[in-house]
Design an enzyme around this catalytic site. Structure first.
Site, PDB file in Angstrom:
ATOM      1  N   GLU A   1      -1.560  -9.068  -0.319  1.00 14.11           N
ATOM      2  CA  GLU A   1      -0.410  -8.208  -0.042  1.00 14.11           C
ATOM      3  C   GLU A   1       0.822  -9.091   0.108  1.00 14.11           C
ATOM      4  OE1 GLU A   1       1.064  -4.441   2.613  1.00 14.11           O
ATOM      5  OE2 GLU A   1      -0.794  -5.434   3.196  1.00 14.11           O
TER       6      GLU A   1
ATOM      7  N   ASN B   1      -3.941   3.770   0.367  1.00 13.76           N
ATOM      8  CA  ASN B   1      -4.304   2.552   1.095  1.00 13.76           C
ATOM      9  C   ASN B   1      -5.069   2.852   2.367  1.00 13.76           C
ATOM     10  OD1 ASN B   1      -4.279  -0.150   2.222  1.00 13.76           O
ATOM     11  ND2 ASN B   1      -2.639   0.585   3.536  1.00 13.76           N
ATOM     12  N   GLU B   2      -4.365   3.313   3.389  1.00 12.99           N
ATOM     13  CA  GLU B   2      -4.961   3.458   4.724  1.00 12.99           C
ATOM     14  C   GLU B   2      -4.603   4.827   5.282  1.00 12.99           C
ATOM     15  OE1 GLU B   2      -5.514  -0.211   7.694  1.00 12.99           O
ATOM     16  OE2 GLU B   2      -3.571   0.759   7.942  1.00 12.99           O
TER      17      GLU B   2
ATOM     18  N   CYS C   1      -0.270  -1.798   3.225  1.00 15.44           N
ATOM     19  CA  CYS C   1       0.796  -0.839   3.542  1.00 15.44           C
ATOM     20  C   CYS C   1       1.938  -0.891   2.558  1.00 15.44           C
ATOM     21  CB  CYS C   1       1.296  -1.089   4.963  1.00 15.44           C
ATOM     22  SG  CYS C   1       0.074  -0.767   6.241  1.00 15.44           S
TER      23      CYS C   1
END
Length: 649
Positions: free
Chosen positions: A44, A365-366, A234
């Site tokens: 990331e 993603n999350e 993120c």
């Protein structure tokens, strides 16, 4: 830290009575297959992981597209000269450029780089600029300088085109300096427009012009990772949907890639980074190429119509998801499509006619909540209809337990999801206590991707977290449980991957760097020992006919490696006392009389690696004597040991 260390000490002393129990490896009873993707990498662009890090560009704000157009640049003023920031309407993805007008005298611009520029003696540097003459004739004089002004290298570059044209020149540094700057002096009389001012070292990975930092890629390649997850994290979601990662804006010519503010720019008040932007010189093509270079399966993660739920939690209405879904379908075409297709042709035009053979794709993603499930099913239906062979990664949310996790886990299992992505940032105690996490998971349900995990020495997202040996040791213990359950766990990756010593936002991190140096943390060496000693099938390893999952602070897993015909043992002694064990390898007639032993240890739970001592906690390798089908092993206190022994037919 001290409280936990005391607990480990007490457990270690109590465990001495059990130290002589024999361990049994049932070599003739192989169990689950270990996936080639088992141990991988999570990348990331956080902590200056891309711009200022892996991406080797030395100029900050090369196209003047940062929020403040001249951020990173300092004007060396002259009353007979000036600079203007102009905006062209016909190039919305990169509208700004500068116009320099000078009537003589000394005038220039200085770029500060990313916390300085790391330059090395004897290395060549490629300078380039897009420019056009408006009137007169100007020549650029380039000076690479130390902070005190000492010149490290120079070059001259005439600007001789009235149309936009790339001009370039190469020069060599006569010294090494981590905090260099670049002066761009304008000589002559006239007016010129400039954009995409760039400086790259020649010693990039594979010597690719405009490429990646070789030392950082080498650390990744040395791990022999099974996959590379990109671009996050993120960062996929963005602070809001306008800030989300859009892969189509990261491919094609560099000057056509739209700069965006990095969502970590102002996320943490303790580490505000107002100059943190994404130029996308490291874009999706480069990610795919990097994965191919290091032998890893590419795993892109795409936005599913949801912004970060810790920020705006903005969502796209389900009925308006078509552009997001189309982005996913087009990405698969970009990666795998023939050169006759629109996106396959772009891949070929960028220098890679052969497909990248994408097999895995992440949807979101999350994310969490019913809104994620509503959007996931839309993506799943569309992607599986056209590309049924692509396996989809789905989100179990940011935590490994609780109501949010329970809801997502239940829903995704009922949907028969391919792979569920679980995340855990917890203290060392949690990792030591959860080595059995997957022992009771449904063997016929979705597979698991341990997509983000890291032991936290202080608290989650605390700036005081450090990459201590205790944290790494707890991860090694936990990973025995991942490996033992390879029929359920198909992928795992530590996160985050990189951190710049002068530009980080989050700790801990696997690899640390400054402008010239890099080193692997103790956690890195744990990951590397697992990924380079993977094996192909799980073997039972037992004590008193029980799995070895933490009793007496001992953790263990075993695998069979078919290509080399070796048994591989991984043993973690988390106690403060040595443990001696006999290991019986059942089901084999003979072993070679010499094996290999790798030991990672430290007598200090708080030990860390550093730029001054990059290998303070790193593996040692030694020859191991083997007698018959038994091994006698003494495991040092607070140590991680890997043993390889070859079976002779």
């Amino acid at each position: 830290m001290q409280k936990w260390y005391t607990t480990v000490l007490a457990l270690g002393l109590a465990g001495q009575v059990f130290a002589q129990n024999p361990l049994v490896v049932k070599v003739n009873q192989p169990k689950a297959e270990i996936q080639p993707t088992m141990w991988g990498l999570f990348f990331e662009d956080i902590n200056m992981g891309a711009d200022g890090g892996l991406y080797a560009e030395l100029i900050k704000n090369r196209s003047f597209e940062f929020e403040s157009p001249m951020m990173g640049w300092k004007e060396q003023k002259n009353p007979k000269a000036s600079v203007l920031v102009l905006n062209r309407q016909d190039q919305p993805e990169n509208p700004r450029f500068i116009r320099v007008k000078t009537e003589g005298g000394k005038y220039g611009l200085t770029n500060e780089g990313f916390r300085g520029m790391g330059v090395k003696q004897g290395v060549g540097y490629d300078f380039s600029v897009l420019s056009r003459n408006v009137e007169g004739n100007l020549t650029l004089k380039l000076e690479l300088i130390k902070p005190d002004g000492q010149v490290l290298g120079t070059a001259s570059l005439p600007l001789n085109s009235t149309d936009w044209k790339k001009h370039s020149v190469r020069f060599t540094s006569n010294g090494t300096e981590p905090k260099a700057k670049l002066n761009v002096w304008f000589e002559g009389t006239g007016t010129a427009d400039l954009d995409m001012i760039s400086l790259f070292p020649q010693d990039t990975w594979k010597n690719r012009p405009g490429g990646l930092r070789a030392d950082l890629v080498q650390l990744l390649a040395d791990m022999k990772p099974g996959f590379l997850r990109f671009p996050g994290g993120c960062i996929v979601e963005g602070m809001d949907l306008s800030n989300r990662y859009q892969w189509k804006k990261t491919v094609g010519p560099l000057e056509g890639r739209e700069v965006a503010i990095n969502r970590w720019n102002k996320e943490f008040k303790h580490r505000l980074t107002p100059d943190y932007f994404q130029t996308f010189g490291l874009g999706f093509f480069e990610y795919f190429q990097l994965a191919e270079d290091i032998g890893a399966e590419p795993l892109p993660i795409l936005n599913c119509g949801m912004a970060c739920q810790y920020n705006t939690a903005e969502v796209v209405p389900v009925e308006e998801l078509d552009p997001y879904v189309q982005d996913a379908l087009d990405l698969i075409e970009f990666a795998n499509g023939s050169t006759d297709t629109k996106w396959g042709k772009l891949r070929a035009d960028m220098g890679h006619p052969a497909p990248f053979n994408l097999k895995l794709l992440g949807v979101g993603n999350e994310q969490w909540g019913p809104q994620y499930i509503d959007r996931y099913v839309v993506f799943e239906k569309a992607i599986k209809s056209k590309y049924p062979e692509v396996r989809l990664i789905s989100s179990a949310g940011p935590n490994p337990d609780g109501e949010v996790f329970g809801f997502l886990n239940g829903k995704l299992r009922s949907l028969k999801a391919d792979i569920i992505d679980e995340h855990y940032y917890r203290k060392p105690e949690w990792f030591l206590e959860n080595a059995t996490r997957y022992d009771d998971y449904d063997r016929n349900g979705p597979k698991i991707f341990a997509g983000e995990y890291a032991s936290q020495s202080k608290d989650v997202a605390s700036p005081e977290n450090r990459n201590t040996w205790l944290c790494a040791l707890s991860e090694a213990a936990f990973m025995t449980g991942l490996e033992r359950n390879a029929d359920v766990v198909h992928m795992a990756s530590y996160a985050p991957l990189f951190a710049h010593a002068d530009g980080w936002q989050w700790t801990p991190d696997l690899i640390w760097m400054n402008n010239l140096q890099s080193y692997g943390t103790p956690n890195y060496y744990v990951q590397k020992l697992y990924s380079t000693n993977k094996g192909t099938k799980v073997l039972p390893i037992l004590s008193n006919n029980q799995l070895i999952t933490g009793k007496d602070q001992l953790y263990a897993s075993a695998t069979w490696d078919e290509p080399t015909k070796e048994v591989i043992l991984k043993l973690v002694n988390a106690s403060s006392q040595p443990q001696t064990h006999t290991v019986n390898l059942e089901g084999v007639k003979k072993l070679e009389n010499k094996g290999k032993r790798f030991t990672l240890k430290s007598s200090e739970p708080g030990a860390v690696n550093s730029f001054d001592q990059p290998k303070q906690v790193s593996p040692t390798e030694e020859e191991l004597a083997v007698k018959g089908t038994k091994l006698n092993l003494t495991l040092a206190p607070q140590s991680f040991t890997v043993v390889r022994v070859k079976v002779v037919k």
